[in-house]
Scaffold this motif. Structure first.
Motif, PDB file in Angstrom:
ATOM      1  N   ALA A 101       0.829  -1.206   0.000  1.00  0.00           N
ATOM      2  CA  ALA A 101       0.000   0.000   0.000  1.00  0.00           C
ATOM      3  C   ALA A 101       0.864   1.258   0.000  1.00  0.00           C
ATOM      4  CB  ALA A 101      -0.921  -0.004   1.216  1.00  0.00           C
ATOM      5  N   LYS A 102       1.973   1.216   0.726  1.00  0.00           N
ATOM      6  CA  LYS A 102       2.874   2.367   0.772  1.00  0.00           C
ATOM      7  C   LYS A 102       3.572   2.563  -0.576  1.00  0.00           C
ATOM      8  CE  LYS A 102       3.509   4.444   4.039  1.00  0.00           C
ATOM      9  NZ  LYS A 102       2.921   5.709   4.542  1.00  0.00           N
ATOM     10  N   ILE A 103       3.971   1.466  -1.219  1.00  0.00           N
ATOM     11  CA  ILE A 103       4.583   1.553  -2.547  1.00  0.00           C
ATOM     12  C   ILE A 103       3.593   2.168  -3.535  1.00  0.00           C
ATOM     13  CG2 ILE A 103       5.399   0.176  -4.510  1.00  0.00           C
ATOM     14  CD1 ILE A 103       6.564  -1.787  -2.392  1.00  0.00           C
ATOM     15  N   LYS A 104       2.358   1.707  -3.467  1.00  0.00           N
ATOM     16  CA  LYS A 104       1.300   2.261  -4.328  1.00  0.00           C
ATOM     17  C   LYS A 104       1.137   3.759  -4.081  1.00  0.00           C
ATOM     18  CE  LYS A 104      -3.629   1.741  -5.388  1.00  0.00           C
ATOM     19  NZ  LYS A 104      -4.866   0.976  -5.079  1.00  0.00           N
ATOM     20  N   GLN A 105       1.187   4.150  -2.811  1.00  0.00           N
ATOM     21  CA  GLN A 105       1.022   5.561  -2.446  1.00  0.00           C
ATOM     22  C   GLN A 105       2.150   6.409  -3.032  1.00  0.00           C
ATOM     23  OE1 GLN A 105       0.727   6.301   1.818  1.00  0.00           O
ATOM     24  NE2 GLN A 105       1.760   8.251   1.570  1.00  0.00           N
ATOM     25  N   TYR A 106       3.394   5.939  -2.909  1.00  0.00           N
ATOM     26  CA  TYR A 106       4.513   6.723  -3.438  1.00  0.00           C
ATOM     27  C   TYR A 106       4.499   6.749  -4.967  1.00  0.00           C
ATOM     28  CZ  TYR A 106       6.470   7.289   1.209  1.00  0.00           C
ATOM     29  OH  TYR A 106       6.656   7.656   2.518  1.00  0.00           O
ATOM     30  N   HIS A 107       4.061   5.650  -5.586  1.00  0.00           N
ATOM     31  CA  HIS A 107       3.907   5.635  -7.041  1.00  0.00           C
ATOM     32  C   HIS A 107       2.876   6.672  -7.475  1.00  0.00           C
ATOM     33  CE1 HIS A 107       3.139   4.128 -11.100  1.00  0.00           C
ATOM     34  NE2 HIS A 107       1.858   4.080 -10.781  1.00  0.00           N
ATOM     35  N   LYS A 108       1.782   6.734  -6.774  1.00  0.00           N
ATOM     36  CA  LYS A 108       0.711   7.681  -7.106  1.00  0.00           C
ATOM     37  C   LYS A 108       1.190   9.120  -6.957  1.00  0.00           C
ATOM     38  CE  LYS A 108      -4.184   8.584  -6.140  1.00  0.00           C
ATOM     39  NZ  LYS A 108      -5.365   8.180  -5.318  1.00  0.00           N
ATOM     40  N   ARG A 109       2.091   9.332  -6.006  1.00  0.00           N
ATOM     41  CA  ARG A 109       2.622  10.675  -5.772  1.00  0.00           C
ATOM     42  C   ARG A 109       3.692  11.072  -6.783  1.00  0.00           C
ATOM     43  NH1 ARG A 109       4.203  10.768   0.443  1.00  0.00           N
ATOM     44  NH2 ARG A 109       5.572  12.377  -0.402  1.00  0.00           N
ATOM     45  N   GLY A 110       4.103  10.129  -7.639  1.00  0.00           N
ATOM     46  CA  GLY A 110       5.033  10.472  -8.710  1.00  0.00           C
ATOM     47  C   GLY A 110       6.446   9.957  -8.538  1.00  0.00           C
ATOM     48  N   PHE A 111       6.716   9.190  -7.481  1.00  0.00           N
ATOM     49  CA  PHE A 111       8.046   8.598  -7.332  1.00  0.00           C
ATOM     50  C   PHE A 111       8.238   7.468  -8.351  1.00  0.00           C
ATOM     51  CE2 PHE A 111       7.958  10.599  -3.156  1.00  0.00           C
ATOM     52  CZ  PHE A 111       9.292  10.931  -2.950  1.00  0.00           C
ATOM     53  N   LYS A 112       9.425   7.394  -8.940  1.00  0.00           N
ATOM     54  CA  LYS A 112       9.779   6.246  -9.766  1.00  0.00           C
ATOM     55  C   LYS A 112      10.349   5.163  -8.859  1.00  0.00           C
ATOM     56  CE  LYS A 112      10.406   8.572 -14.173  1.00  0.00           C
ATOM     57  NZ  LYS A 112      11.338   8.893 -15.284  1.00  0.00           N
ATOM     58  N   ILE A 113      10.006   3.914  -9.158  1.00  0.00           N
ATOM     59  CA  ILE A 113      10.351   2.794  -8.277  1.00  0.00           C
ATOM     60  C   ILE A 113      11.079   1.724  -9.070  1.00  0.00           C
ATOM     61  CG2 ILE A 113       9.385   0.953  -6.822  1.00  0.00           C
ATOM     62  CD1 ILE A 113       7.069   2.957  -6.210  1.00  0.00           C
ATOM     63  N   ALA A 114      12.145   1.200  -8.461  1.00  0.00           N
ATOM     64  CA  ALA A 114      12.924   0.133  -9.080  1.00  0.00           C
ATOM     65  C   ALA A 114      12.949  -1.084  -8.164  1.00  0.00           C
ATOM     66  CB  ALA A 114      14.350   0.606  -9.357  1.00  0.00           C
ATOM     67  N   ILE A 115      13.212  -2.248  -8.730  1.00  0.00           N
ATOM     68  CA  ILE A 115      13.430  -3.475  -7.958  1.00  0.00           C
ATOM     69  C   ILE A 115      14.895  -3.856  -8.102  1.00  0.00           C
ATOM     70  CG2 ILE A 115      12.869  -5.920  -7.722  1.00  0.00           C
ATOM     71  CD1 ILE A 115      10.102  -5.286  -8.880  1.00  0.00           C
ATOM     72  N   ASP A 116      15.548  -4.142  -6.985  1.00  0.00           N
ATOM     73  CA  ASP A 116      16.974  -4.442  -6.976  1.00  0.00           C
ATOM     74  C   ASP A 116      17.232  -5.953  -7.045  1.00  0.00           C
ATOM     75  OD1 ASP A 116      19.709  -3.908  -6.782  1.00  0.00           O
ATOM     76  OD2 ASP A 116      19.702  -4.062  -4.599  1.00  0.00           O
ATOM     77  N   ASP A 117      18.336  -6.342  -7.673  1.00  0.00           N
ATOM     78  CA  ASP A 117      18.843  -7.722  -7.650  1.00  0.00           C
ATOM     79  C   ASP A 117      17.794  -8.769  -8.024  1.00  0.00           C
ATOM     80  OD1 ASP A 117      21.361  -6.887  -6.990  1.00  0.00           O
ATOM     81  OD2 ASP A 117      21.173  -7.296  -4.851  1.00  0.00           O
TER      82      ASP A 117
END
Length: 401
Positions: A101-117
């Motif tokens: 839910a927090k990842i979804k929230q930051y995505h909605k706010r415009g943060f770009k998100i990556a997955i490591d390794d």
């Protein structure tokens, strides 16, 4: 002057132009001697990068910063500029419903998100499938992952509209192979080794100084009193104003502490100070645990109230363990702060409108600690148990042994 170390490693596009930098924890000039918790490592890097961001990302304007479930739930991401920072979710992150839910929230706010390794296994694919719709970039570990798995996974990820990065590229042959396979970005020793960065800093900004600023922030009588105190601490004054200036979210340059407090707002300034507290905290495992539990409490309590009370509930959660953090009582710590009455009711007297949220948080904490205690019971010295019982006023009746 003390010295803080961190490293930055360049990320390149197909044309070998720098796309971004990844920030990496270091605690010495030559690498890592003792890796702390992920949240402390990230805090240690960020608190200095936030005020030196132009030195770190001079070619690109973008940095990737490692985050796990603790950092995602801590509220500290609110300090970051979404245009400059990409959140790189560690492969070990526990993707609970709350974290998703927090990842979804930051995505909605415009943060770009990556997955490591990312290792392209079926297991990791299942784990991260629930958040792929919020992800911009997947970093594939070409050493850890099987070549055939990589070859099969890349087109699937690109079909979802994701960029794919080949990390740990060590030879020209590997680079050429993964360019041909369709990768967008590249990182590794063949292209660029991590560059260690040294930042000199004064050690006079102790936990006590931070605590006094927090006390003044909570005293809403006079913002000038906060300004006067911060001005006496040149290190804090400099870092706060520099942080706001490099954040670049305001029309005019920040030139005074009064202006900084007004524009930033007390809630965000408090979160900045808690981030600083993580970075400055002595290497004490129990202190780190207390800090992390207090931030978990804050999240739980914030989620348990109406939108109008969320800021108060979050602060109440953060302050609920402030006494033990400084080896004293909550009452002693907050006696001069002039806290909001509803926050003080909870922090000092364990009552009031936020009590139900605190109880919910404590139930989760106690259940976890009880399970941990029972799992490790045979490794605990009975003397330590007896001292703990005595300290909590619990009598031991040896006749029942």
């Amino acid at each position: 002057m003390g010295v803080l170390y961190f490293a930055k490693q360049k990320i390149y596009n197909k044309n070998k132009k720098v796309f971004a930098h990844e920030l990496l924890f270091r605690d010495s000039e030559h690498g890592i001697k003792n890796f702390p918790t992920n949240i402390k490592a990230t805090s240690n890097v960020l608190i200095n990068v936030l005020i030196n961001v132009s030195d770190v990302i001079e070619e690109t304007g973008t940095v990737l910063v490692n985050v796990d479930e603790a950092f995602l739930l801590s509220g500290m991401i609110d300090l970051l500029d979404k245009k400059k920072f990409m959140l790189e979710i560690l492969e070990t992150t526990d993707l609970t419903d709350k974290v998703i839910a927090k990842i979804k929230q930051y995505h909605k706010r415009g943060f770009k998100i990556a997955i490591d390794d990312f290792d392209c296994t079926a297991e990791m694919t299942r784990k991260f499938t629930p958040i792929l719709k919020y992800v911009h970039l997947v970093k594939i570990d070409v050493i850890l992952a099987e070549y055939e798995n990589i070859k099969a996974m890349v087109p699937k990820l690109k079909k979802l509209g994701l960029k794919v990065l080949a990390e740990k590229i060590e030879t020209l042959e590997e680079y050429t192979s993964y360019v041909e396979m369709g990768f967008d970005l590249f990182q590794g020793y063949y292209l660029s080794k991590p560059q260690t960065v040294e930042i000199n800093r004064s050690r006079d900004l102790t936990e006590v100084v931070i605590l006094n600023v927090i006390k003044l922030l909570r005293n809403d009588a006079d913002t000038h009193a906060i300004e006067a105190y911060i001005k006496q601490r040149s290190e804090l004054c400099f870092k706060l104003i520099k942080f706001l200036n490099v954040e670049g979210a305001f029309e005019s340059e920040i030139v005074s502490i009064i202006q900084a407090i007004t524009l930033l707002g007390r809630d965000k300034l408090l979160r900045w100070l808690f981030l600083y507290l993580h970075a400055e905290m002595e290497e004490s495992p129990i202190s780190q645990i207390i800090l992390e539990i207090s931030l978990h409490r804050a999240e739980i309590m914030e989620a348990n109230v109406t939108s109008a009370d969320k800021d108060k509930a979050y602060l109440a959660g953060m302050f609920s363990m402030i006494g033990p953090l400084f080896d004293t009582t909550n009452a002693e710590i907050v006696k001069d702060i002039n806290l909001d009455k509803e926050i003080e009711d909870l922090v000092v007297r364990s009552k009031g409108k936020f009590l139900s949220g605190l109880v919910k948080a404590q139930v989760k904490e106690q259940a976890y600690l009880k399970r941990l205690f029972m799992e490790k019971f045979d490794k605990i010295d009975p003397i330590d148990i007896l001292y703990t019982l005595e300290a909590n006023g619990i009598e031991v009746d040896t006749s029942k042994m």
